[in-house]
Design an enzyme around this catalytic site. Sequence first.
Site, PDB file in Angstrom:
ATOM      1  N   GLU A 111      -5.350  -8.542   0.704  1.00  0.00           N
ATOM      2  CA  GLU A 111      -5.904  -8.219   2.024  1.00  0.00           C
ATOM      3  C   GLU A 111      -7.395  -7.934   1.905  1.00  0.00           C
ATOM      4  OE1 GLU A 111      -4.219  -5.116   4.471  1.00  0.00           O
ATOM      5  OE2 GLU A 111      -2.172  -5.774   4.048  1.00  0.00           O
ATOM      6  N   GLU A 149       0.803  -1.231   0.000  1.00  0.00           N
ATOM      7  CA  GLU A 149       0.000   0.000   0.000  1.00  0.00           C
ATOM      8  C   GLU A 149       0.837   1.282   0.000  1.00  0.00           C
ATOM      9  OE1 GLU A 149      -3.006  -0.141   3.067  1.00  0.00           O
ATOM     10  OE2 GLU A 149      -4.078  -1.751   2.058  1.00  0.00           O
TER      11      GLU A 149
HETATM   12  C1  NOJ Z   1      -3.741  -2.259   5.467  1.00  0.00           C
HETATM   13  C2  NOJ Z   1      -2.371  -2.637   5.908  1.00  0.00           C
HETATM   14  O1  NOJ Z   1      -1.622  -3.261   4.920  1.00  0.00           O
HETATM   15  C3  NOJ Z   1      -2.333  -3.422   7.211  1.00  0.00           C
HETATM   16  O2  NOJ Z   1      -1.069  -3.260   7.749  1.00  0.00           O
HETATM   17  C4  NOJ Z   1      -3.453  -2.955   8.113  1.00  0.00           C
HETATM   18  O3  NOJ Z   1      -3.360  -3.519   9.382  1.00  0.00           O
HETATM   19  C5  NOJ Z   1      -4.757  -3.325   7.476  1.00  0.00           C
HETATM   20  N1  NOJ Z   1      -4.858  -2.770   6.145  1.00  0.00           N
HETATM   21  C6  NOJ Z   1      -5.982  -2.924   8.278  1.00  0.00           C
HETATM   22  O4  NOJ Z   1      -6.040  -1.557   8.421  1.00  0.00           O
END
Ligand code: NOJ
Length: 450
Positions: free
Chosen positions: A356, A168
């Site tokens: 994710e 991200e």
């Molecule tokens: C994005 C991130 O990659 C991760 O580190 C985070 O905990 C989750 N989404 C949830 O916010």
Amino acid sequence: MQFSRADFGNEFHWGVSTAAYQVEGAHLADGKGLSIWDNFVQKPGKIYQQQHANTACDFYNRYKEDTLLIKELNIPNHRFSISWSRIIPEGTGRVSRKGIDFYNRLIDYTLACGVEPWITLYHWDLPQALQDEGGWTNRRVVEWFLNYVSICIQNFGDRVKHWIILNEPMVFTGAGYFLGVHAPGKKGLRNFLAAVHHAALCQAEGGRLIRQLLPGATIGTTISCSHIEPYRKIDKDVLAANKVDTLLNRLFIEPLLGMGYPVNDLPVLKRIDNFMKPGDDERLAFDMDFIGIQNYTRELVRHSYLTPFVQAKIIQANKRKVKATVMNWEVFPEAIYEVLKKYSAYPNIPKLIITENGAAFPDEVVDGNIADGERVQYLNDHIKQVLRAKNEGVNVGGYFVWTLLDNFEWAEGYYPTFGLVHVNHNTQERILKDSGLWYQAFLRRGHTLK
Ligand code: NOJ
């Protein structure tokens, strides 16, 4: 509609994702160097209740127990990240044997459990020593990053086939270098645009280097994607939504696909030219084997005079009185379908993998169990939307739940719990939640869901 794992086909990658800083702890163990997060958590007022991840889930010491859990849950793939400062304490130069050994143990144990490792090279924990030189705003980060990548490939490339370059980039540049709410806490457009350009260069150059060093590897990178809609169907909001979509969803994928930065829809991005060098346009492009899509929600956007650069603001879920998670993110499963459709419409887009998706809900331990029905429903509904996209011809090849363990959720600390497994942070005791049992059953072949 009934569905089962079989509907996705045998080639579909099911998994779970974690990240080094959020779970490992052991922040000073065995000569590890400090990262920007080790530093940031010490600054007053930055993290909920001044929490930190010095111990986190103690995954550094408990990786065997946790990997066995993954195996027990029938999860065939574990995406985890490497802490750069654990293996190169100052970010560049001296390599730590003990740091390398930890990841060797983790990789070997993962494989011995029949679980495939997917490595994320950068999940936000830049070595502090590099931040002292400007971090992502310093163009030399490209050189530092490529050196780090080559050390990882040399040491782990014999066993690890799946590589993810960045996690991200829009979030770590936006939150870390524009808003100052994540490490390293820098602010302003200049810092942001410099960080964006250097991260976009690393994204492509990192891919190119791995392809050269390890021709058989499967290479990807991840993008945070929210489905964006205008708050009202009026021109001003439609324009505002388009700007936010450009910033949040298009800024990193388009240069990677060879389209350049999306400056037409967000003219302020033209200032990125200040950081461009001859040849950069070509260097920003790389043909990944897959794009990791990370989706949690949708955002509704309205026009706002007061917000600089984008003249737009997001209307939070609690203001709209819709069902939301502990993060105040609307529960809207169609969002994952919409983002899959959106990204798959790019010309020459490679395979998409959901790297994710998951949700934080308030969990309660009752008689040693956690009946997290809302999380089960969330995962069920999102997986169904992935299948809907797949059945409509979208080239989607995997789905990874965020996340295995309740862990350190960055500026929010420990209160948002996303895990399939509950962690008591006083005792480090793990308890499988109903959602973990549900995922385990779903992954058992022949099991059908509604
Ligand atoms: C994005 C991130 O990659 C991760 O580190 C985070 O905990 C989750 N989404 C949830 O916010």
